[in-house]
Write an enzyme that holds these catalytic residues in place. Structure first.
Site, PDB file in Angstrom:
ATOM      1  N   HIS A  75       0.819  -1.088   0.114  1.00  0.00           N
ATOM      2  CA  HIS A  75       0.065  -0.017   0.082  1.00  0.00           C
ATOM      3  C   HIS A  75       0.813   1.174  -0.069  1.00  0.00           C
ATOM      4  O   HIS A  75       1.778   1.542   0.718  1.00  0.00           O
ATOM      5  CB  HIS A  75      -0.983  -0.111   1.335  1.00  0.00           C
ATOM      6  CG  HIS A  75      -2.062  -0.987   1.062  1.00  0.00           C
ATOM      7  ND1 HIS A  75      -3.237  -0.702   1.923  1.00  0.00           N
ATOM      8  CD2 HIS A  75      -2.327  -1.861   0.384  1.00  0.00           C
ATOM      9  CE1 HIS A  75      -4.145  -1.772   1.357  1.00  0.00           C
ATOM     10  NE2 HIS A  75      -3.556  -2.372   0.529  1.00  0.00           N
ATOM     11  N   TYR A 204      -9.296   5.354   7.863  1.00  0.00           N
ATOM     12  CA  TYR A 204      -9.158   5.715   8.987  1.00  0.00           C
ATOM     13  C   TYR A 204     -10.339   6.724   9.418  1.00  0.00           C
ATOM     14  O   TYR A 204     -10.356   7.696   8.616  1.00  0.00           O
ATOM     15  CB  TYR A 204      -8.000   6.287   9.986  1.00  0.00           C
ATOM     16  CG  TYR A 204      -7.034   5.420  10.047  1.00  0.00           C
ATOM     17  CD1 TYR A 204      -6.029   4.763   8.872  1.00  0.00           C
ATOM     18  CD2 TYR A 204      -6.633   4.749  11.046  1.00  0.00           C
ATOM     19  CE1 TYR A 204      -5.126   3.935   8.935  1.00  0.00           C
ATOM     20  CE2 TYR A 204      -5.635   3.743  11.503  1.00  0.00           C
ATOM     21  CZ  TYR A 204      -5.053   3.402  10.375  1.00  0.00           C
ATOM     22  OH  TYR A 204      -3.989   2.271  10.499  1.00  0.00           O
ATOM     23  N   PRO A 296      -3.848   0.410  18.799  1.00  0.00           N
ATOM     24  CA  PRO A 296      -3.657   0.005  17.323  1.00  0.00           C
ATOM     25  C   PRO A 296      -3.856   0.877  16.465  1.00  0.00           C
ATOM     26  O   PRO A 296      -3.511   0.623  15.437  1.00  0.00           O
ATOM     27  CB  PRO A 296      -4.686  -1.385  17.530  1.00  0.00           C
ATOM     28  CG  PRO A 296      -5.349  -1.065  18.586  1.00  0.00           C
ATOM     29  CD  PRO A 296      -4.816  -0.198  19.638  1.00  0.00           C
ATOM     30  N   LYS A 300       1.212   0.066  15.309  1.00  0.00           N
ATOM     31  CA  LYS A 300       2.847   0.128  15.589  1.00  0.00           C
ATOM     32  C   LYS A 300       3.093  -1.162  16.472  1.00  0.00           C
ATOM     33  O   LYS A 300       4.317  -1.563  16.725  1.00  0.00           O
ATOM     34  CB  LYS A 300       2.938   1.356  16.391  1.00  0.00           C
ATOM     35  CG  LYS A 300       2.919   2.458  15.614  1.00  0.00           C
ATOM     36  CD  LYS A 300       4.251   2.786  14.789  1.00  0.00           C
ATOM     37  CE  LYS A 300       3.916   3.533  13.724  1.00  0.00           C
ATOM     38  NZ  LYS A 300       4.193   3.313  12.367  1.00  0.00           N
ATOM     39  N   TYR A 388       3.986   6.921  10.058  1.00  0.00           N
ATOM     40  CA  TYR A 388       2.953   5.891   9.943  1.00  0.00           C
ATOM     41  C   TYR A 388       3.882   4.507   9.352  1.00  0.00           C
ATOM     42  O   TYR A 388       3.678   3.409   9.611  1.00  0.00           O
ATOM     43  CB  TYR A 388       1.862   6.206   8.969  1.00  0.00           C
ATOM     44  CG  TYR A 388       0.885   5.164   8.699  1.00  0.00           C
ATOM     45  CD1 TYR A 388       0.951   3.833   7.854  1.00  0.00           C
ATOM     46  CD2 TYR A 388      -0.200   5.001   9.894  1.00  0.00           C
ATOM     47  CE1 TYR A 388      -0.092   2.791   7.781  1.00  0.00           C
ATOM     48  CE2 TYR A 388      -1.149   3.991   9.622  1.00  0.00           C
ATOM     49  CZ  TYR A 388      -0.962   3.135   8.688  1.00  0.00           C
ATOM     50  OH  TYR A 388      -1.999   1.889   8.547  1.00  0.00           O
TER      51      TYR A 388
HETATM   52  P1  FAS Z   1       2.722 -11.736  21.970  1.00  0.00           P
HETATM   53  O1  FAS Z   1       1.597 -11.413  22.990  1.00  0.00           O
HETATM   54  O2  FAS Z   1       2.063 -11.795  20.553  1.00  0.00           O
HETATM   55  O3  FAS Z   1       3.123 -13.056  22.087  1.00  0.00           O
HETATM   56  C1  FAS Z   1       3.718 -13.585  23.322  1.00  0.00           C
HETATM   57  C2  FAS Z   1       3.704 -15.125  23.545  1.00  0.00           C
HETATM   58  O4  FAS Z   1       4.261 -15.441  24.798  1.00  0.00           O
HETATM   59  C3  FAS Z   1       2.300 -15.663  23.495  1.00  0.00           C
HETATM   60  O5  FAS Z   1       2.404 -16.784  22.326  1.00  0.00           O
HETATM   61  C4  FAS Z   1       1.911 -15.977  24.895  1.00  0.00           C
HETATM   62  O6  FAS Z   1       1.353 -17.231  24.900  1.00  0.00           O
HETATM   63  C5  FAS Z   1       3.397 -16.310  25.325  1.00  0.00           C
HETATM   64  N1  FAS Z   1       3.377 -16.400  26.786  1.00  0.00           N
HETATM   65  C6  FAS Z   1       2.992 -15.464  27.699  1.00  0.00           C
HETATM   66  N2  FAS Z   1       3.032 -15.850  29.159  1.00  0.00           N
HETATM   67  C7  FAS Z   1       3.945 -16.815  28.872  1.00  0.00           C
HETATM   68  C8  FAS Z   1       4.725 -17.549  29.974  1.00  0.00           C
HETATM   69  N3  FAS Z   1       4.564 -17.287  31.215  1.00  0.00           N
HETATM   70  N4  FAS Z   1       5.488 -18.653  29.640  1.00  0.00           N
HETATM   71  C9  FAS Z   1       5.333 -18.900  28.268  1.00  0.00           C
HETATM   72  N5  FAS Z   1       5.075 -18.145  27.158  1.00  0.00           N
HETATM   73  C10 FAS Z   1       4.177 -17.149  27.491  1.00  0.00           C
HETATM   74  N6  FAS Z   1      -0.654  -4.531  16.733  1.00  0.00           N
HETATM   75  C11 FAS Z   1      -0.649  -3.800  15.655  1.00  0.00           C
HETATM   76  O7  FAS Z   1       0.357  -3.416  15.015  1.00  0.00           O
HETATM   77  N7  FAS Z   1      -1.856  -3.795  14.824  1.00  0.00           N
HETATM   78  C12 FAS Z   1      -3.148  -4.410  15.261  1.00  0.00           C
HETATM   79  O8  FAS Z   1      -4.208  -3.962  14.706  1.00  0.00           O
HETATM   80  C13 FAS Z   1      -3.189  -4.853  16.499  1.00  0.00           C
HETATM   81  N8  FAS Z   1      -4.218  -5.689  17.259  1.00  0.00           N
HETATM   82  C14 FAS Z   1      -3.980  -6.355  18.177  1.00  0.00           C
HETATM   83  C15 FAS Z   1      -5.362  -6.857  19.020  1.00  0.00           C
HETATM   84  C16 FAS Z   1      -5.267  -7.526  20.106  1.00  0.00           C
HETATM   85  C17 FAS Z   1      -6.483  -8.075  20.775  1.00  0.00           C
HETATM   86  C18 FAS Z   1      -3.995  -7.513  20.904  1.00  0.00           C
HETATM   87  C19 FAS Z   1      -3.917  -8.409  22.155  1.00  0.00           C
HETATM   88  C20 FAS Z   1      -2.807  -7.032  20.379  1.00  0.00           C
HETATM   89  C21 FAS Z   1      -2.966  -6.203  19.054  1.00  0.00           C
HETATM   90  N9  FAS Z   1      -1.763  -5.783  18.427  1.00  0.00           N
HETATM   91  C22 FAS Z   1      -1.717  -5.186  17.177  1.00  0.00           C
HETATM   92  C23 FAS Z   1      -0.595  -5.864  19.066  1.00  0.00           C
HETATM   93  C24 FAS Z   1      -0.007  -7.235  18.861  1.00  0.00           C
HETATM   94  O9  FAS Z   1       0.053  -7.468  17.257  1.00  0.00           O
HETATM   95  C25 FAS Z   1       1.393  -7.237  19.548  1.00  0.00           C
HETATM   96  O10 FAS Z   1       2.107  -5.992  19.263  1.00  0.00           O
HETATM   97  C26 FAS Z   1       2.352  -8.498  19.065  1.00  0.00           C
HETATM   98  O11 FAS Z   1       1.492  -9.408  19.110  1.00  0.00           O
HETATM   99  C27 FAS Z   1       3.389  -8.366  19.971  1.00  0.00           C
HETATM  100  O12 FAS Z   1       3.963  -9.412  19.737  1.00  0.00           O
HETATM  101  P2  FAS Z   1       4.933 -10.277  20.851  1.00  0.00           P
HETATM  102  O13 FAS Z   1       5.592  -9.040  21.636  1.00  0.00           O
HETATM  103  O14 FAS Z   1       5.493 -11.382  20.208  1.00  0.00           O
HETATM  104  O15 FAS Z   1       3.785 -10.589  22.063  1.00  0.00           O
HETATM  105  C1  PHB Z   2      -5.824  -4.230  10.970  1.00  0.00           C
HETATM  106  O1  PHB Z   2      -5.623  -4.662   9.813  1.00  0.00           O
HETATM  107  O2  PHB Z   2      -5.835  -5.277  11.801  1.00  0.00           O
HETATM  108  C2  PHB Z   2      -5.089  -2.999  11.383  1.00  0.00           C
HETATM  109  C3  PHB Z   2      -4.700  -2.206  10.547  1.00  0.00           C
HETATM  110  C4  PHB Z   2      -4.327  -0.988  10.957  1.00  0.00           C
HETATM  111  C5  PHB Z   2      -4.195  -0.525  12.237  1.00  0.00           C
HETATM  112  C6  PHB Z   2      -4.867  -1.222  13.118  1.00  0.00           C
HETATM  113  C7  PHB Z   2      -5.182  -2.608  12.771  1.00  0.00           C
HETATM  114  O3  PHB Z   2      -3.767   0.751  12.608  1.00  0.00           O
END
Ligand code: FAS
Ligand code: PHB
Length: 395
Positions: A75, A204, A296, A300, A388
């Site tokens: 994009h 957005y 989100p 980032k 961005y």
């Molecule tokens: P993660 O949370 O992905 O991974 C951590 C891992 O550690 C998990 O697999 C967990 O099971 C494991 N773990 C936890 N405790 C443990 C323990 N005690 N022992 C062993 N393992 C353990 N980011 C965006 O950029 N755009 C978005 O749209 C977006 N939407 C999101 C929606 C939701 C509901 C959430 C919660 C986050 C969202 N995020 C988004 C942010 C998300 O993408 C995170 O930034 C990303 O998963 C970060 O990756 P990790 O740091 O690897 O953490």
């Molecule tokens: C998504 O596609 O999940 C998404 C994209 C942009 C954002 C947040 C979530 O800023």
């Protein structure tokens, strides 16, 4: 108690842990990942969708970029929708050629898991009671139970990639941590649907009824969000109620063009800004959501996890291959400089596009004025665009 040994013990098999493990493996550095859940659980979490160029480059460096380049959508811009009209911000033009890639976190995680399995690297899924020991000494270790047996993994370093609710940050003495947090007074209700996206790029929306976002995972799979109350429960939202609310927040032409369908995933996520400082404690290094959370809005979260891994993988490579401690010493400072700039952008973009409960009429007017300024000023557009697509990692 079964004893094991590796160079880097990684807690968490999300994007941060898997990417770090893959980059270390390609540099010849031994690592073991301990993951609380099973692989299917990790893959079933629907999360991020937008990759910065830095993240794309890291996935290429990790040798897992092939499918992303084949299936990801490049994009060159995003759109802002307010006052009943859409306005495009040309990311490519405003940043001298940088774009973002739409490729779901689920797919990126799948690619990393596949590469790790193909290399027969050790990932202990369903590792329970993970506990960190002696990370303030030269002989740290991690204990855990697996299939009912006690294990201890001795290592040189521990990478805490276990997310916001993980054990790593919780293992640091409270007095050693400075925590900064802002919780937003609303959430995001997200829907995934097998429907063609309503637009070619992300939209957005700032609307009196609340924020909305039109995103996608492919040309046949869409991802939509509407701002919702923190009191809302996902069971309260039928698919029809969601589509009606999304339409109500879009400009008339886009609302008309929206193709709806049954939700294949529907969930509510809270929004918070959170940073724990520092990100290093002796031989323990925090990376990704274990150290910081962003709303989100700025896309980032996943990308900050990747840039932390950029710094951490280089620090370990310098240590083992160049016999240098420089990267290790500067890890926390280098990460936090970029983390805080992303926190600021995510907070600013959230504040500009969301309807805050109890805000006054003047607040909506100030948001409208800033949006109007943004889309009619080259300088303002450039500021949005460079944040961005992601600020440099080597600034
Ligand atoms: P993660 O949370 O992905 O991974 C951590 C891992 O550690 C998990 O697999 C967990 O099971 C494991 N773990 C936890 N405790 C443990 C323990 N005690 N022992 C062993 N393992 C353990 N980011 C965006 O950029 N755009 C978005 O749209 C977006 N939407 C999101 C929606 C939701 C509901 C959430 C919660 C986050 C969202 N995020 C988004 C942010 C998300 O993408 C995170 O930034 C990303 O998963 C970060 O990756 P990790 O740091 O690897 O953490
Ligand atoms: C998504 O596609 O999940 C998404 C994209 C942009 C954002 C947040 C979530 O800023």
């Amino acid at each position: 108690m079964a004893e094991h040994r590796t160079q880097v013990a990684i807690i968490g098999a999300g994007p941060a842990g898997l990417l770090l493990g893959q980059l270390l493996h390609r540099a010849g550095i031994a690592n073991v990942i301990l993951e609380r859940q099973d692989g299917a659980y990790v893959l079933n979490r629907i999360r991020a969708g937008v990759l910065e160029p830095i993240t794309v480059d890291l996935l290429d460096a990790a040798g897992v970029g092939q499918r992303m380049h084949r299936e990801g959508l490049v994009h060159t811009g995003i759109e802002l929708c307010f006052g009943g009209a859409r306005h495009r911000i040309d990311l490519h033009q405003s940043t001298g050629g940088k774009d973002v890639t739409i490729y779901g976190q689920t797919e990126l995680t799948r690619d990393l898991m596949g590469a790790r399995a193909a290399a027969s690297l050790s990932t202990i899924y369903q590792a329970h009671d993970v506990a960190l020991h002696d990370f303030d000494s030269a002989t740290p270790s991690v204990s855990y139970t697996h299939d009912g047996q006690q294990h201890v993994l001795r290592c040189d370093f521990i990478a805490g990639c276990d997310g916001f609710h993980g054990v790593s940050r919780a293992s640091v003495p409270q007095a050693a941590l400075s925590v900064y947090e802002k919780v937003y007074p609303f959430g995001w209700l997200g829907v995934l649907s097998e429907t063609p996206p309503v637009a070619h790029e992300l939209i957005y929306t700032n609307h009196a009824r609340g924020f909305a976002l039109c995103s996608m995972r492919s040309n046949t799979r869409s991802r939509y969000y509407v701002q919702c109350s923190l009191q809302d429960k996902v069971e309260q939202w039928s698919d029809d109620a969601f589509w009606d609310e999304l339409r109500a927040r879009l400009d008339p032409a886009t609302a008309e063009a929206l193709i709806t369908g049954p939700s294949i995933e529907k969930s509510i996520a809270p929004l918070r800004s959170f940073v724990a400082e520092p990100m290093r404690f002796g031989q323990l290094f925090l990376a990704g959501d274990a150290a910081h959370i962003v709303p989100p809005t700025g896309a980032k979260g996943l990308n900050l996890a990747a840039s932390d891994v950029h710094y951490l993988s280089r620090a370990f490579i310098d240590y083992y291959l160049e016999k240098s401690n420089a990267g290790i010493r500067h890890y926390s400072e280098a990460c936090l400089r970029r983390v805080w700039k992303a926190e600021r952008f995510s907070w600013w973009f959230t504040s500009l596009t969301h309807h805050f409960p109890g805000q006054g009429a003047i607040d909506a007017k100030l948001q409208a004025a800033e949006l109007d300024y943004l889309v009619h000023s080259d300088a303002a557009r450039s500021v949005v665009a460079e944040n961005y697509v992601g600020l440099p990692v080597d600034d």
